[in-house]
Design a protein around this motif. Structure first.
Motif, mmCIF file in Angstrom:
data_model
loop_
_atom_site.group_PDB
_atom_site.id
_atom_site.type_symbol
_atom_site.label_atom_id
_atom_site.label_comp_id
_atom_site.label_asym_id
_atom_site.label_seq_id
_atom_site.Cartn_x
_atom_site.Cartn_y
_atom_site.Cartn_z
ATOM 1 N N PHE A 12 -1.459 5.364 -6.185
ATOM 2 C CA PHE A 12 -1.540 4.371 -7.251
ATOM 3 C C PHE A 12 -2.695 3.439 -6.749
ATOM 4 O O PHE A 12 -2.509 3.072 -5.380
ATOM 5 C CB PHE A 12 -0.256 3.798 -7.547
ATOM 6 N N ASP A 13 -3.512 2.799 -7.532
ATOM 7 C CA ASP A 13 -4.534 1.773 -7.081
ATOM 8 C C ASP A 13 -3.914 0.274 -6.851
ATOM 9 O O ASP A 13 -4.687 -0.449 -6.408
ATOM 10 C CB ASP A 13 -5.731 1.507 -8.138
ATOM 11 N N ILE A 14 -2.555 0.329 -6.654
ATOM 12 C CA ILE A 14 -2.114 -1.123 -6.654
ATOM 13 C C ILE A 14 -1.070 -1.125 -5.490
ATOM 14 O O ILE A 14 -0.452 0.020 -4.982
ATOM 15 C CB ILE A 14 -1.482 -1.478 -7.925
ATOM 16 N N GLN A 15 -0.586 -2.215 -4.949
ATOM 17 C CA GLN A 15 0.228 -2.099 -3.488
ATOM 18 C C GLN A 15 1.858 -1.589 -4.046
ATOM 19 O O GLN A 15 2.466 -1.290 -3.169
ATOM 20 C CB GLN A 15 0.372 -3.673 -3.275
ATOM 21 N N SER A 16 2.290 -2.283 -5.313
ATOM 22 C CA SER A 16 3.526 -1.846 -5.730
ATOM 23 C C SER A 16 3.654 -1.955 -7.418
ATOM 24 O O SER A 16 2.908 -2.377 -7.985
ATOM 25 C CB SER A 16 4.813 -2.776 -4.962
ATOM 26 N N MET A 25 2.747 4.225 -16.878
ATOM 27 C CA MET A 25 1.433 4.736 -16.296
ATOM 28 C C MET A 25 1.354 6.213 -16.274
ATOM 29 O O MET A 25 0.316 6.770 -16.402
ATOM 30 C CB MET A 25 1.205 4.350 -14.624
ATOM 31 N N LYS A 26 2.328 6.755 -15.911
ATOM 32 C CA LYS A 26 2.553 8.428 -15.865
ATOM 33 C C LYS A 26 2.671 8.885 -17.385
ATOM 34 O O LYS A 26 2.571 10.154 -17.663
ATOM 35 C CB LYS A 26 3.694 8.886 -15.043
#
Lengths: 67, 195
Positions: A12-16, A25-26
């Motif tokens: 994923f493009d984010i940290q958490s 998102m999925k």
């Protein structure tokens, strides 16, 4: 971040992100599921307040009616 | 290991079964035959004629509470079996108390909301006890899509995880029976690994 989701690596493009965010998102649409993060069960009422972090092992399985 | 020794080993353990419908009644019957010592089974329903298409009951039992009918049937299979029944609807308050003495628990509920409630409750309140879920067994065919997954040491899922019961895809005896037996087989596997 990288996590293991049902034994596969997912990036994923984010940290958490929260469990609820991951589900959206999925594009997981089926509603009834059981989720564990690093072996700990996450109750459905905590999906929006529980974070998934880099390296976490996430298991998500559907509970189909019938029995 | 010989049959007699296996029966003696399994006789030391108690198995919990949540629900006495298609999965629960059939799972209980094969576990009784295999030699499990004690079965705790909970259900709030009564036997309906429509249940006879797949559940371990007989026509003359229609109208009886499922807990009473399954007790009679299990004791016919094995008179020495210890059967503990709870004629209640399982919920977040009562589930852990009913099954806390069990070595393994089988989830055999039909409604998916109930399945989630039970799975979450047991995993949170009895985190050491292995739980075997049934998910996806409607319809017919697709033998090879039915499988058994180990999520971790305390959580297992039997079924295809996709076929949901509906008017057009009812649960039928063979597929429900396969998943019930997969759950029972998983119980035996877990118990055979215990001292």
């Amino acid at each position: 971040m990288k996590i293991i989701l049902n034994n596969r690596t997912e990036e994923f493009d984010i940290q958490s992100l929260t469990v609820g965010e991951m589900i959206r998102m999925k594009k997981y649409s089926f509603r009834l599921r059981i989720i564990k993060i690093n072996g700990i069960l996450i109750p459905s009422e905590k999906y929006e307040t529980t974070y998934i972090n880099d390296g976490d092992i996430v298991q998500m399985h559907y509970l189909m009616s019938g029995g | 290991m010989r049959h007699k020794d296996i029966g003696q080993h399994l006789g030391k353990f108690r198995v919990g079964i949540a629900g006495a419908g298609g999965l629960g009644s059939n799972c209980a019957a094969v576990l009784a035959r295999a030699g499990i010592g004690s079965i705790v089974i909970a259900d709030f329903d009564i036997v309906d004629e429509s249940n006879l298409s797949r559940q371990y009951y007989f026509p003359e039992q229609a109208g009886m509470p499922k807990t009473e009918a399954i007790r009679d049937n299990l004791l016919r299979i094995r008179p020495g079996l210890d059967v503990i029944t709870h004629n209640v609807r399982l919920d977040r308050e009562n589930s852990a108390g009913i099954f806390k003495e069990c070595n393994v628990i089988v989830e055999a509920l039909d409604d998916s909301e109930m399945k989630r409630m039970f799975a979450e409750t047991i995993q949170l309140l009895l985190p050491e006890t292995p739980l075997i879920l049934g998910s996806g067994m409607a319809g017919w065919g697709g033998n090879n899509r039915l499988r058994s997954l180990r999520i971790d040491e305390t959580l297992y899922i039997c079924g295809d995880e996709s076929s949901e019961v509906s008017e057009d895809r009812p649960p039928l005896a063979p597929r429900v029976g396969i998943v019930a037996c997969m759950q029972a087989n998983m119980v035996v596997e877990l118990l055979m690994n215990l001292k």
